[in-house]
Design an enzyme around this catalytic site. Sequence first.
Site, PDB file in Angstrom:
ATOM      1  N   ASP A 198      35.497  75.546  56.242  1.00  0.00           N
ATOM      2  CA  ASP A 198      35.248  74.301  55.479  1.00  0.00           C
ATOM      3  C   ASP A 198      36.428  73.647  55.299  1.00  0.00           C
ATOM      4  OD1 ASP A 198      32.605  74.766  56.027  1.00  0.00           O
ATOM      5  OD2 ASP A 198      32.279  75.454  53.798  1.00  0.00           O
ATOM      6  N   GLU A 200      34.061  66.682  66.693  1.00  0.00           N
ATOM      7  CA  GLU A 200      34.038  65.557  65.501  1.00  0.00           C
ATOM      8  C   GLU A 200      34.851  64.585  66.229  1.00  0.00           C
ATOM      9  OE1 GLU A 200      31.686  65.441  63.592  1.00  0.00           O
ATOM     10  OE2 GLU A 200      31.309  67.514  63.053  1.00  0.00           O
ATOM     11  N   GLU A 219      23.880  67.104  62.011  1.00  0.00           N
ATOM     12  CA  GLU A 219      23.430  66.878  63.191  1.00  0.00           C
ATOM     13  C   GLU A 219      22.627  67.711  63.775  1.00  0.00           C
ATOM     14  OE1 GLU A 219      26.381  67.581  62.528  1.00  0.00           O
ATOM     15  OE2 GLU A 219      27.622  68.725  64.071  1.00  0.00           O
ATOM     16  N   HIS A 231      26.157  63.480  68.370  1.00  0.00           N
ATOM     17  CA  HIS A 231      26.417  64.974  68.529  1.00  0.00           C
ATOM     18  C   HIS A 231      25.551  65.255  69.336  1.00  0.00           C
ATOM     19  CE1 HIS A 231      29.601  65.960  65.762  1.00  0.00           C
ATOM     20  NE2 HIS A 231      29.129  65.466  64.587  1.00  0.00           N
ATOM     21  N   HIS A 252      26.476  58.447  64.606  1.00  0.00           N
ATOM     22  CA  HIS A 252      27.290  59.472  64.514  1.00  0.00           C
ATOM     23  C   HIS A 252      26.378  60.882  64.697  1.00  0.00           C
ATOM     24  CE1 HIS A 252      30.837  62.103  63.187  1.00  0.00           C
ATOM     25  NE2 HIS A 252      29.863  62.895  62.922  1.00  0.00           N
ATOM     26  N   GLU A 253      25.464  60.954  63.838  1.00  0.00           N
ATOM     27  CA  GLU A 253      24.810  62.339  64.245  1.00  0.00           C
ATOM     28  C   GLU A 253      23.999  62.069  65.466  1.00  0.00           C
ATOM     29  OE1 GLU A 253      25.810  64.114  62.096  1.00  0.00           O
ATOM     30  OE2 GLU A 253      26.242  62.837  60.492  1.00  0.00           O
ATOM     31  N   TYR A 259      38.244  64.291  62.858  1.00  0.00           N
ATOM     32  CA  TYR A 259      37.523  63.331  63.160  1.00  0.00           C
ATOM     33  C   TYR A 259      38.297  61.906  63.931  1.00  0.00           C
ATOM     34  CZ  TYR A 259      33.737  65.571  60.445  1.00  0.00           C
ATOM     35  OH  TYR A 259      32.660  66.493  59.676  1.00  0.00           O
TER      36      TYR A 259
HETATM   37 ZN   LIG Z   1      29.955  65.186  63.093  1.00  0.00          ZN
END
Ligand SMILES: [Zn+2]
Length: 628
Positions: A396, A341, A294, A322, A318-319, A404
Amino acid sequence: MKTFAFALLLSFAAVAAAADPIAVGRDYHSFAEPTAFRVKHLDLDLQTSFEDKRLSGVADLTITRVAPDANKLTLDTRDLTIRQVWWLKSARELVPLRFTLGARDAMLGAPLNIDIPIEATPEFVVRISYQTRPEASGLQWVAPAQTADKTDPFLFTQSEAIHARSWIPLQDSPQVRMTYDATIRVPPGMRAVMSAQSENNDSAKPAADGVYRFTMPQAIPSYLIALGVGKLAFRATGPRTGVYAESATLDAAAYEFAETEQMIEASEKLFGPYRWGRYDLLILPPSFPLGGMENPRLSFITPTSIAGDRSLTALIAHELAHSWSGNLVTNATWRDLWLNEGFTVYLQGRIVRAVYGERRESMEEVQDLDGLRKDLGKLPPADQILAIDLRGRDPDDVFTQVPYIKGALFITWLSDRFGVDTVDKFLHDYFDHFAFQSIATEQFRGYLEAHLLPQKPRAVTAAELDEWMFAPGLPKSAVLPHSDAFALVDVARKNWLAGKTAAADLPGKQWNTHEWVHFLDGMPAQVPAAKLSELDAAYALTASGNAEISLVWLRIAIRNEYASAYPKLESHLTTIGRQRLIKPLYEDLLKTPAGAERARAIYLKARPNYHPIATTALDQLLLRKAAP
Ligand SMILES: [Zn+2]
């Protein structure tokens, strides 16, 4: 970011430090001390060299002194070569500063400590001359053969979570927001794009001298600083939307994402104005390890989302979402990622419903829930918590379905208790209230308690909120999605498996990607070879250009040793680098000795084309097990 479940292998139990309580809002993944000095602006001037895979140049950091007696500035770096550091005392006076690079931590990189004169106050500029190394974790240098056009190389960055430090020395923490300017020098004929406004950029043709200037006037966290360089063309798709892509991909991308402006309008109606000016998409080579990223004003997008029928555009929703949840109101630390998220997946559903209708939204939500359940089945309880303890671990690791989908189900649960419109309005005000700030889970909780809960005092209890935010698993009170369309697909699959319907008589020609994925995903472990051939003959599944359908089809092929699909399996794994589309295939192959041998042979061929983020996860899977 849209990326799923690649870090499961790295999910070891938390470190010994976990016994101490978490300091809320403290970023355990940065060496920076923003309570001493705080970066407020970045000015980059970088030369791009594809020959030796390096960025080289200077970063000027405008810094506010926070502590009057502080004399050491600490920045984050990873694998940078620092040549020289100065204090820009005035326009003409550069004062060299002493600096040391600390020991390299495998996860965090190396702190860059700079001695700062006490008279540098209240605001001053530090200039750092540096270059990156070919192995920089946030850069991928793509060879011409791995691009769509196959004529020129391609470079793209991926700064989230803590990879900005591998290409810029800075305070690499989501709670430090900065504006930025940049001058990027690229080989003539190529084009540079950034998560910023172009200052001199005629989008119709590349700059003759290869010099591009950018400015980002809104303060953003470091993980949103982004750069792409390639032989890029541009096509407008709306008054404030467009697509950057290689020529070979441009037409398909412009068609696929033509509804982006509609999505922005739907989002603005629900959640307030879009505050970033333009919203363009950069279509990356297939080796991009994620679905999308994003980056503000310019989302980075995998070409595997181009299905030809606009069926995978939830990724764009989705992006785009953001732009409110994440880019406008940002998680203060990676523990709080679910604020980025989970909210974004919820907004994505609201946008998809507005543009494509409830039928499609519910199919996507059912598939998301399947993914969450698979993750919950594999993850230790500590990793099933929204506000996860990440101390001593790579951030990560947090990008599983938990922040999410469980995060989104939390908002869905709130909207069930308070009403969808009430929660939309609450979110609208929340984005306004915390605009351009980075906040922790507890700050959100405080805002929720002050502004939503009083609207219906007995609708939820504190114990329920605690369970959602701090307990593992999915609360029993969760409101789960259902899809009637999938119920019809289930019937079709059952009839075909029982031999009551021939493959050619299935409604497969009318199915979208979701219906096909659901049809294939629900197959039993063993399907006779003759049945697979029949299905393949009717719908050319092995030859499908839709990477989502290929993924589920190839998984069936692996477990049934359907050899006709093996060449496709190899070409899929050697061209695509999106982790969600490749890792399950390697995992499936590893289940048998013959499969493991094939997996390792393919991986050795494919590995040079993968992004460092992908090879970090896949090496553990494929190379470690290869050792005796
Ligand atoms: Zn995302």
